[in-house]
Write a protein that holds these residues in place. Structure first.
Motif, mmCIF file in Angstrom:
data_model
loop_
_atom_site.group_PDB
_atom_site.id
_atom_site.type_symbol
_atom_site.label_atom_id
_atom_site.label_comp_id
_atom_site.label_asym_id
_atom_site.label_seq_id
_atom_site.Cartn_x
_atom_site.Cartn_y
_atom_site.Cartn_z
ATOM 1 N N MET A 53 -11.239 2.169 -4.290
ATOM 2 C CA MET A 53 -9.805 2.099 -4.109
ATOM 3 C C MET A 53 -9.183 1.508 -5.366
ATOM 4 S SD MET A 53 -7.690 0.396 -1.015
ATOM 5 C CE MET A 53 -6.724 -1.007 -1.510
ATOM 6 N N SER A 54 -8.143 2.160 -5.832
ATOM 7 C CA SER A 54 -7.448 1.712 -7.032
ATOM 8 C C SER A 54 -5.957 1.593 -6.708
ATOM 9 C CB SER A 54 -7.685 2.721 -8.155
ATOM 10 O OG SER A 54 -7.023 2.323 -9.313
ATOM 11 N N PRO A 55 -5.529 0.453 -6.104
ATOM 12 C CA PRO A 55 -4.151 0.330 -5.655
ATOM 13 C C PRO A 55 -3.170 0.055 -6.797
ATOM 14 C CG PRO A 55 -5.330 -1.670 -5.136
ATOM 15 C CD PRO A 55 -6.325 -0.712 -5.725
ATOM 16 N N VAL A 56 -1.974 0.620 -6.619
ATOM 17 C CA VAL A 56 -0.860 0.381 -7.522
ATOM 18 C C VAL A 56 0.299 -0.094 -6.657
ATOM 19 C CG1 VAL A 56 0.718 1.386 -9.203
ATOM 20 C CG2 VAL A 56 -1.617 2.260 -9.017
ATOM 21 N N LEU A 57 0.930 -1.175 -7.062
ATOM 22 C CA LEU A 57 2.088 -1.700 -6.349
ATOM 23 C C LEU A 57 3.317 -1.519 -7.224
ATOM 24 C CD1 LEU A 57 3.494 -3.281 -4.071
ATOM 25 C CD2 LEU A 57 2.817 -5.382 -5.261
ATOM 26 N N TYR A 58 4.244 -0.685 -6.758
ATOM 27 C CA TYR A 58 5.541 -0.535 -7.408
ATOM 28 C C TYR A 58 6.417 -1.626 -6.818
ATOM 29 C CZ TYR A 58 3.728 3.914 -8.958
ATOM 30 O OH TYR A 58 2.947 4.882 -9.539
ATOM 31 N N GLN A 59 7.013 -2.455 -7.689
ATOM 32 C CA GLN A 59 7.646 -3.672 -7.213
ATOM 33 C C GLN A 59 8.848 -4.070 -8.054
ATOM 34 O OE1 GLN A 59 5.427 -7.233 -7.855
ATOM 35 N NE2 GLN A 59 5.310 -6.895 -10.046
ATOM 36 N N LEU A 60 9.658 -4.933 -7.475
ATOM 37 C CA LEU A 60 10.590 -5.775 -8.210
ATOM 38 C C LEU A 60 9.908 -7.138 -8.210
ATOM 39 C CD1 LEU A 60 13.980 -4.718 -6.569
ATOM 40 C CD2 LEU A 60 13.207 -4.164 -8.870
ATOM 41 N N PRO A 61 9.654 -7.741 -9.361
ATOM 42 C CA PRO A 61 8.822 -8.941 -9.433
ATOM 43 C C PRO A 61 9.248 -10.097 -8.531
ATOM 44 C CG PRO A 61 9.236 -8.101 -11.624
ATOM 45 C CD PRO A 61 10.093 -7.300 -10.687
ATOM 46 N N HIS A 62 10.543 -10.251 -8.285
ATOM 47 C CA HIS A 62 11.004 -11.384 -7.482
ATOM 48 C C HIS A 62 11.422 -10.974 -6.078
ATOM 49 C CE1 HIS A 62 10.675 -13.847 -10.995
ATOM 50 N NE2 HIS A 62 11.385 -12.977 -11.679
ATOM 51 N N SER A 63 11.067 -9.773 -5.672
ATOM 52 C CA SER A 63 11.438 -9.281 -4.348
ATOM 53 C C SER A 63 10.684 -10.041 -3.255
ATOM 54 C CB SER A 63 11.106 -7.795 -4.225
ATOM 55 O OG SER A 63 11.161 -7.393 -2.872
ATOM 56 N N PRO A 64 11.404 -10.535 -2.237
ATOM 57 C CA PRO A 64 10.726 -11.221 -1.136
ATOM 58 C C PRO A 64 9.860 -10.274 -0.300
ATOM 59 C CG PRO A 64 13.041 -10.942 -0.633
ATOM 60 C CD PRO A 64 12.850 -10.490 -2.055
ATOM 61 N N LEU B 198 3.245 1.347 -2.228
ATOM 62 C CA LEU B 198 1.826 1.271 -2.596
ATOM 63 C C LEU B 198 1.297 2.673 -2.835
ATOM 64 C CD1 LEU B 198 0.510 -1.276 0.038
ATOM 65 C CD2 LEU B 198 0.755 -1.660 -2.410
ATOM 66 N N GLU B 199 0.467 2.793 -3.859
ATOM 67 C CA GLU B 199 -0.177 4.068 -4.153
ATOM 68 C C GLU B 199 -1.659 3.830 -4.366
ATOM 69 O OE1 GLU B 199 0.067 7.759 -7.320
ATOM 70 O OE2 GLU B 199 1.056 5.881 -7.823
ATOM 71 N N ASP B 200 -2.482 4.681 -3.791
ATOM 72 C CA ASP B 200 -3.916 4.669 -4.071
ATOM 73 C C ASP B 200 -4.142 5.713 -5.154
ATOM 74 O OD1 ASP B 200 -6.659 4.965 -4.210
ATOM 75 O OD2 ASP B 200 -6.954 4.875 -2.050
ATOM 76 N N ARG B 201 -4.424 5.262 -6.360
ATOM 77 C CA ARG B 201 -4.585 6.201 -7.479
ATOM 78 C C ARG B 201 -5.752 7.153 -7.275
ATOM 79 N NH1 ARG B 201 -2.926 2.829 -12.667
ATOM 80 N NH2 ARG B 201 -0.707 3.322 -12.584
ATOM 81 N N ASP B 202 -6.759 6.734 -6.515
ATOM 82 C CA ASP B 202 -7.920 7.595 -6.288
ATOM 83 C C ASP B 202 -7.572 8.804 -5.427
ATOM 84 O OD1 ASP B 202 -9.447 5.811 -7.755
ATOM 85 O OD2 ASP B 202 -10.161 4.754 -5.979
ATOM 86 N N THR B 203 -6.718 8.599 -4.421
ATOM 87 C CA THR B 203 -6.396 9.682 -3.483
ATOM 88 C C THR B 203 -4.979 10.212 -3.637
ATOM 89 O OG1 THR B 203 -5.571 8.181 -1.768
ATOM 90 C CG2 THR B 203 -7.949 8.685 -1.762
ATOM 91 N N GLY B 204 -4.109 9.448 -4.317
ATOM 92 C CA GLY B 204 -2.706 9.842 -4.435
ATOM 93 C C GLY B 204 -1.877 9.490 -3.217
ATOM 94 N N ARG B 205 -2.484 8.830 -2.258
ATOM 95 C CA ARG B 205 -1.776 8.475 -1.020
ATOM 96 C C ARG B 205 -0.752 7.374 -1.276
ATOM 97 N NH1 ARG B 205 -4.484 7.369 4.822
ATOM 98 N NH2 ARG B 205 -2.528 7.466 5.936
ATOM 99 N N LEU B 206 0.436 7.534 -0.682
ATOM 100 C CA LEU B 206 1.512 6.554 -0.782
ATOM 101 C C LEU B 206 1.723 5.896 0.562
ATOM 102 C CD1 LEU B 206 4.123 8.684 -2.728
ATOM 103 C CD2 LEU B 206 2.587 6.966 -3.681
ATOM 104 N N VAL B 207 2.020 4.603 0.539
ATOM 105 C CA VAL B 207 2.317 3.868 1.767
ATOM 106 C C VAL B 207 3.592 3.067 1.533
ATOM 107 C CG1 VAL B 207 1.515 2.151 3.429
ATOM 108 C CG2 VAL B 207 -0.131 3.682 2.337
ATOM 109 N N TYR B 208 4.536 3.223 2.465
ATOM 110 C CA TYR B 208 5.802 2.509 2.362
ATOM 111 C C TYR B 208 6.421 2.371 3.743
ATOM 112 C CZ TYR B 208 7.455 7.349 2.349
ATOM 113 O OH TYR B 208 7.666 8.673 2.653
ATOM 114 N N GLU B 209 7.420 1.494 3.837
ATOM 115 C CA GLU B 209 8.113 1.261 5.103
ATOM 116 C C GLU B 209 9.364 2.117 5.146
ATOM 117 O OE1 GLU B 209 9.996 -2.341 7.767
ATOM 118 O OE2 GLU B 209 9.385 -2.736 5.725
ATOM 119 N N ARG B 210 9.655 2.619 6.337
ATOM 120 C CA ARG B 210 10.840 3.453 6.498
ATOM 121 C C ARG B 210 11.516 3.094 7.811
ATOM 122 N NH1 ARG B 210 10.646 9.844 7.336
ATOM 123 N NH2 ARG B 210 12.852 10.160 7.659
ATOM 124 N N SER B 211 12.827 2.909 7.773
ATOM 125 C CA SER B 211 13.571 2.578 8.982
ATOM 126 C C SER B 211 14.446 3.752 9.390
ATOM 127 C CB SER B 211 14.474 1.364 8.758
ATOM 128 O OG SER B 211 13.710 0.225 8.559
#
Length: 79
Positions: free
Chosen positions: A1-12, A55-68
């Motif tokens: 697993m090779s996770p990537v976190l797209y973020q705002l550094p100070h985001s709660p 979140l992205e798994d670079r190995d599989t290309g899968r994205l995970v995020y929250e949606r309302s």
């Protein structure tokens, strides 16, 4: 697993995600997203999401995020 976190550094919302990876000893690549330009997030999710964390798994290309939708939250994932 090779996770990537797209973020705002100070985001709660992003800080706890980073802390979980640290606590688990999992190396995670961090990508700081511009608050003014989130076009990369929109492109990656095919227009479904523009917020952080993403979140992205670079190995599989899968994205995970929250949606309302209508006051319900669920985890969404895309390939």
């Amino acid at each position: 697993m090779s996770p990537v976190l797209y973020q705002l550094p100070h985001s709660p919302y992003c800080i706890p995600v980073r802390r979980v990876f640290e606590a688990l000893g999992v190396a995670c690549d961090l990508v700081n997203v511009s608050n003014a330009d989130r076009s990369d997030l929109i492109r990656r999710t095919h227009g479904a999401y523009y917020q952080v964390p993403l979140l992205e798994d670079r190995d599989t290309g899968r994205l995970v995020y929250e949606r309302s939708e209508e006051h319900t939250s669920e985890l969404q994932s895309h390939h």
